[in-house]
Design a protein around this motif. Structure first.
Motif, mmCIF file in Angstrom:
data_model
loop_
_atom_site.group_PDB
_atom_site.id
_atom_site.type_symbol
_atom_site.label_atom_id
_atom_site.label_comp_id
_atom_site.label_asym_id
_atom_site.label_seq_id
_atom_site.Cartn_x
_atom_site.Cartn_y
_atom_site.Cartn_z
ATOM 1 N N VAL A 198 0.831 -1.199 0.000
ATOM 2 C CA VAL A 198 0.000 0.000 0.000
ATOM 3 C C VAL A 198 0.866 1.249 0.000
ATOM 4 C CG1 VAL A 198 -0.142 0.111 2.512
ATOM 5 C CG2 VAL A 198 -1.969 1.113 1.144
ATOM 6 N N ILE A 199 0.401 2.297 -0.704
ATOM 7 C CA ILE A 199 1.073 3.595 -0.659
ATOM 8 C C ILE A 199 0.180 4.538 0.127
ATOM 9 C CG2 ILE A 199 2.038 5.514 -1.958
ATOM 10 C CD1 ILE A 199 2.471 3.677 -4.299
ATOM 11 N N LEU A 200 0.473 4.688 1.395
ATOM 12 C CA LEU A 200 -0.263 5.606 2.254
ATOM 13 C C LEU A 200 0.765 6.471 2.978
ATOM 14 C CD1 LEU A 200 -3.169 3.470 3.750
ATOM 15 C CD2 LEU A 200 -3.358 5.448 2.239
ATOM 16 N N VAL A 201 1.124 7.578 2.348
ATOM 17 C CA VAL A 201 2.130 8.473 2.901
ATOM 18 C C VAL A 201 1.463 9.298 3.990
ATOM 19 C CG1 VAL A 201 3.807 10.274 2.397
ATOM 20 C CG2 VAL A 201 3.305 8.512 0.687
ATOM 21 N N GLY A 202 1.770 8.988 5.246
ATOM 22 C CA GLY A 202 1.182 9.705 6.364
ATOM 23 C C GLY A 202 1.867 11.042 6.541
ATOM 24 N N GLU A 203 2.850 11.109 7.425
ATOM 25 C CA GLU A 203 3.615 12.343 7.614
ATOM 26 C C GLU A 203 4.895 12.259 6.794
ATOM 27 O OE1 GLU A 203 5.472 15.129 11.162
ATOM 28 O OE2 GLU A 203 4.235 13.404 11.638
ATOM 29 N N LEU A 204 5.062 13.173 5.871
ATOM 30 C CA LEU A 204 6.241 13.148 5.013
ATOM 31 C C LEU A 204 7.463 13.596 5.797
ATOM 32 C CD1 LEU A 204 6.413 14.011 1.334
ATOM 33 C CD2 LEU A 204 8.083 15.091 2.816
ATOM 34 N N ARG A 205 8.543 12.810 5.729
ATOM 35 C CA ARG A 205 9.763 13.118 6.487
ATOM 36 C C ARG A 205 10.935 13.524 5.607
ATOM 37 N NH1 ARG A 205 8.280 14.919 10.668
ATOM 38 N NH2 ARG A 205 10.460 14.953 11.240
ATOM 39 N N GLY A 206 10.785 13.461 4.282
ATOM 40 C CA GLY A 206 11.868 13.892 3.407
ATOM 41 C C GLY A 206 12.073 12.944 2.249
ATOM 42 N N PHE A 207 13.345 12.862 1.803
ATOM 43 C CA PHE A 207 13.676 12.080 0.628
ATOM 44 C C PHE A 207 14.967 11.302 0.873
ATOM 45 C CE2 PHE A 207 11.420 15.892 -0.643
ATOM 46 C CZ PHE A 207 10.400 15.386 -1.436
ATOM 47 N N SER A 208 15.173 10.279 0.075
ATOM 48 C CA SER A 208 16.467 9.605 0.097
ATOM 49 C C SER A 208 17.534 10.574 -0.379
ATOM 50 C CB SER A 208 16.422 8.364 -0.796
ATOM 51 O OG SER A 208 16.151 8.743 -2.142
ATOM 52 N N GLY A 209 18.799 10.191 -0.222
ATOM 53 C CA GLY A 209 19.890 11.104 -0.558
ATOM 54 C C GLY A 209 19.917 11.514 -2.010
ATOM 55 N N THR A 210 19.590 10.592 -2.906
ATOM 56 C CA THR A 210 19.566 10.924 -4.330
ATOM 57 C C THR A 210 18.189 11.406 -4.777
ATOM 58 O OG1 THR A 210 18.995 8.644 -4.944
ATOM 59 C CG2 THR A 210 21.360 9.223 -4.848
ATOM 60 N N GLY A 211 17.204 11.301 -3.895
ATOM 61 C CA GLY A 211 15.871 11.765 -4.234
ATOM 62 C C GLY A 211 15.018 10.765 -4.970
ATOM 63 N N ASP A 212 15.442 9.490 -5.018
ATOM 64 C CA ASP A 212 14.647 8.502 -5.737
ATOM 65 C C ASP A 212 13.514 7.927 -4.889
ATOM 66 O OD1 ASP A 212 16.452 7.180 -4.044
ATOM 67 O OD2 ASP A 212 16.599 5.427 -5.362
ATOM 68 N N GLU A 213 13.519 8.219 -3.572
ATOM 69 C CA GLU A 213 12.464 7.722 -2.701
ATOM 70 C C GLU A 213 11.911 8.855 -1.834
ATOM 71 O OE1 GLU A 213 13.211 3.168 -1.459
ATOM 72 O OE2 GLU A 213 14.773 4.559 -0.789
ATOM 73 N N ILE A 214 10.624 8.773 -1.538
ATOM 74 C CA ILE A 214 9.983 9.635 -0.552
ATOM 75 C C ILE A 214 9.943 8.884 0.760
ATOM 76 C CG2 ILE A 214 7.835 10.788 0.093
ATOM 77 C CD1 ILE A 214 7.256 11.039 -2.933
ATOM 78 N N VAL A 215 10.368 9.528 1.833
ATOM 79 C CA VAL A 215 10.461 8.890 3.150
ATOM 80 C C VAL A 215 9.329 9.433 4.023
ATOM 81 C CG1 VAL A 215 11.960 8.474 5.134
ATOM 82 C CG2 VAL A 215 12.956 8.720 2.839
ATOM 83 N N TYR A 216 8.643 8.548 4.731
ATOM 84 C CA TYR A 216 7.424 8.968 5.421
ATOM 85 C C TYR A 216 7.059 8.006 6.551
ATOM 86 C CZ TYR A 216 5.329 5.189 2.658
ATOM 87 O OH TYR A 216 5.033 3.965 2.107
ATOM 88 N N ILE A 217 6.212 8.502 7.433
ATOM 89 C CA ILE A 217 5.541 7.646 8.406
ATOM 90 C C ILE A 217 4.229 7.202 7.783
ATOM 91 C CG2 ILE A 217 4.558 7.501 10.718
ATOM 92 C CD1 ILE A 217 6.396 9.770 11.526
ATOM 93 N N GLY A 218 4.044 5.908 7.710
ATOM 94 C CA GLY A 218 2.850 5.395 7.059
ATOM 95 C C GLY A 218 2.089 4.437 7.940
ATOM 96 N N GLU A 219 1.440 3.489 7.300
ATOM 97 C CA GLU A 219 0.672 2.490 8.024
ATOM 98 C C GLU A 219 1.614 1.573 8.815
ATOM 99 O OE1 GLU A 219 -3.038 2.200 7.730
ATOM 100 O OE2 GLU A 219 -2.369 4.234 7.306
ATOM 101 N N THR A 220 1.137 1.043 9.920
ATOM 102 C CA THR A 220 1.957 0.160 10.748
ATOM 103 C C THR A 220 1.954 -1.260 10.193
ATOM 104 O OG1 THR A 220 0.043 -0.150 12.193
ATOM 105 C CG2 THR A 220 1.655 1.502 12.850
#
Length: 635
Positions: free
Chosen positions: A280-302
């Protein structure tokens, strides 16, 4: 202040409490060896004797370059990341005690953004800091937004994201002598949205800059307490003619709602059976990006009951991976520029969350009504329980849970590992991967002293300042070149376009009220009842009751027993929640564990915006004889 450390031990909880969860994925390398780390405190401007005009005299600061508040307060301090060369850190401070205009030092007043030297050197004025925003002419900061949190330096080095603003030094590197107030422009960030037919400036929060210096990610709360996350592109408009900010501004355009309608359900029901969807893609609170920017980092579903972790989703493929697994709470997190390392702020080592999340591999059914309290108890008001944890880029796995950055020290007042000093968002790597910056705040009343049984410590910082800026040197590393930044598209293939005027989707998710069966991936079943105390069967519910029989999702973790909880929102505050919780769970196999409430249940009331622990009854988790009890009220 200098703290010589040699953090030569990987962070690991006891083998009985955290055994290996499974055989390591054959595609992943083994965990890294521990490495030496040296931690120092970076200097800041001197503390003002008081907030009174003129209290910052030359006796306090002989160079007349300002004084800052002693206390943290609202928005008084926040550290960001490094300049491109790694020699400076960008920081938001609150200056105080400046003389009245037209005195030259009157510019050192209020919320400002500064650079702090991270290489032991000084700027040409002899200070180890340099104010970027002080003294910028009014005509060059028209409509500056008052939100000045989460400062980040652009990779180009000549601009900075400063809350809801962009500070631009007209092509000069921020740390250079040529970057003077006369060269700096501060532009607000504008997001045009529609509310009730009227154009308003949207309310993004906690903006995160993508490594390409062009895109932003951000979260946004609704008035009813909902949260959505977005990804957009920055576009400069020197002469806007519409909207409420009619001054030169950066606009958020090509905005994506970070939601894939086809993969937005973590839990679904079909023919009376429940199914969890890990992709599932459920981006809760967005925390930033990977170093190269290829991923979005977030708090999501448990993934496990009451265990709040951080995930990442690829910006193009939509591939999702879980980055952290430790039962404690993870939140602020940053990648190194080469994606090989993560610095996370986590409560691991404090046992703060273990009373509710310590039992591993319990499906997150109870989280349907308890996730808000699980996410809130990691703090006690202004007391955080975060420590900086160094993890390799593959994340937690097996019995590897990273390395405590500030592990060394005697725990005394002011020591690098003094438990009264708690890390705050956000940590960051230098671009070459050899340094980490993070900041801490010391506990103050009401979270200590007075009615609270915990005594208030006396800060050992200059002027008894209640916050400090810390630099961790990874002394065995050699500088690494940053790889190219990922070419991210304006429209993410899996996300939903969100042009101005687009209504937010219905955020009601999951199955309707009813009785269901959840089958274990390896064995057993869970009988689940979802209900609503009002009798509403439209798809919302406030009560979950689960009964496990020989249930197992992971080899060696056999679950039996029951658990149920009811959640009540204490309106009119959508963040104030009361949970009535009852549990009698047993786990056998690799561990012998239990999770039990007292006979009268566990009743926790908490405001997610305040995080003050207030409960009656007990909830206790025991793992191989080690007992984890809930915190005392107010601690």
């Amino acid at each position: 202040m200098h703290f010589a450390t040699s953090s030569l031990a990987l962070f690991a909880a006891s083998a009985t409490a955290f055994p290996a969860t499974s055989v390591l994925d054959s595609d992943l390398p083994p965990p890294p060896a521990p490495e030496p780390i040296e931690v120092i405190e970076l200097p800041l401007p001197p503390v003002a004797p008081s907030n009174d005009t003129g209290s910052c005299t030359l006796d306090v600061n002989p160079r007349g370059t300002g004084c800052i508040l002693r206390g943290l307060g609202d928005s008084a301090f926040q550290a960001g990341d490094f300049t491109t060369d790694g020699n400076n850190v960008i920081v938001t401070v609150m200056f105080a005690g400046a003389p009245a205009p037209p005195h030259p030092a009157s510019i050192y007043d209020g919320a400002q953004v500064i650079l702090v030297k991270a290489d032991g050197a000084t700027f040409t004025n002899g200070d180890s800091w340099k104010c970027l925003s002080c003294g910028v002419p009014e005509k060059q900061q028209q409509s500056r937004d008052p939100q000045t949190d989460y400062p980040h330096v652009f990779r180009s080095g000549d601009k900075a994201l400063w809350g809801h603003n962009i500070l631009d030094c007209n092509g000069h590197q921020l740390a250079d002598d040529d970057c003077t107030p006369e060269e700096i422009f501060i532009y607000p960030i504008y997001w045009a949205t529609i509310e009730n037919g009227t154009e308003v400036n949207g309310a993004p929060r906690e903006l995160r800059l993508h490594p390409d210096d062009t895109h932003l990610g951000f979260s946004s709360f609704t008035s009813s307490g909902g949260q959505n996350t977005f990804f957009g592109r920055l576009q400069f408009n020197p002469s806007p003619t519409t909207g409420k900010v009619l001054a030169p501004r950066y606009e958020l355009v090509d905005v994506n709602l970070l939601r894939d309608p086809s993969r937005s359900e973590r839990l679904t029901a079909e023919d009376g059976e429940l199914k969890f969807h890990d992709d599932v893609i459920l981006v809760g609170e967005l925390r930033g990006f990977s170093g190269t920017g290829d991923e979005i980092v977030y708090i999501g579903e448990t993934y496990e009951a009451n265990n709040i972790d951080v995930s990442a989703v690829h910006v193009v493929t939509g591939a999702v991976r879980r980055l952290t697994e430790h039962p404690e709470y993870t939140d602020p997190i940053s990648f190194s520029a080469d994606n090989k390392w993560i610095i996370a702020l986590d409560t691991r080592g404090t046992n703060r969350q273990m009373f509710m999340s310590g039992m591993r591999h319990v499906p997150p059914l109870i989280d349907l009504v308890t996730v808000t309290v699980a996410a809130s108890t990691r703090n006690n008001g202004n007391r955080r329980f975060f420590n900086p944890i160094l993890i390799d880029g593959y994340g937690d796995r097996g019995d590897y849970f990273g390395q405590h950055v500030n592990a060394e020290g005697d725990g005394s007042n002011g020591a690098v590992n003094d438990p009264n000093w708690n890390a705050r968002a956000d940590p960051a790597f230098s671009r070459d991967g050899t340094k980490i910056v993070y900041w801490q705040a010391i506990v103050t009343g009401r979270e200590c002293g007075g009615a609270n049984p915990l005594p208030c410590p006396v800060p050992t910082t200059q002027g008894q300042r209640e916050y400090r800026l810390m630099l961790a040197k990874l002394t065995s590393r050699t500088p690494q070149a940053a790889p190219p930044v990922f070419d991210v598209p304006d429209q993410l293939p899996w996300a939903t376009p969100f042009p101005p005027g687009t209504p937010l989707p219905n955020t009601t998710r999951g199955p309707s009220a009813g009785e269901y069966l959840l089958r274990g991936k390896l064995s057993g079943v869970a009988h689940v009842e979802l209900s609503n105390s009002t009798g509403d069967q439209s798809g919302s519910f406030d009560t979950v009751a689960v009964n496990y029989t020989d249930y197992a999702d992971v080899e060696g973790y056999l679950l039996n027993g029951w658990e149920n909880a009811k959640s009540t929102i204490l309106w009119p505050n959508p963040w104030n929640t009361l949970v009535d919780w009852y549990s009698d769970l047993e786990e056998t196999g690799v561990v012998t564990a239990s999770k039990k409430t007292s006979l009268d249940g566990f009743h926790l009331q908490i405001d997610a915006m305040l995080n003050i622990f207030n409960a009656t009854g007990t909830l206790t988790t025991t793992i191989d004889g080690e007992v984890y009890e809930q915190p005392a009220n107010g601690t």
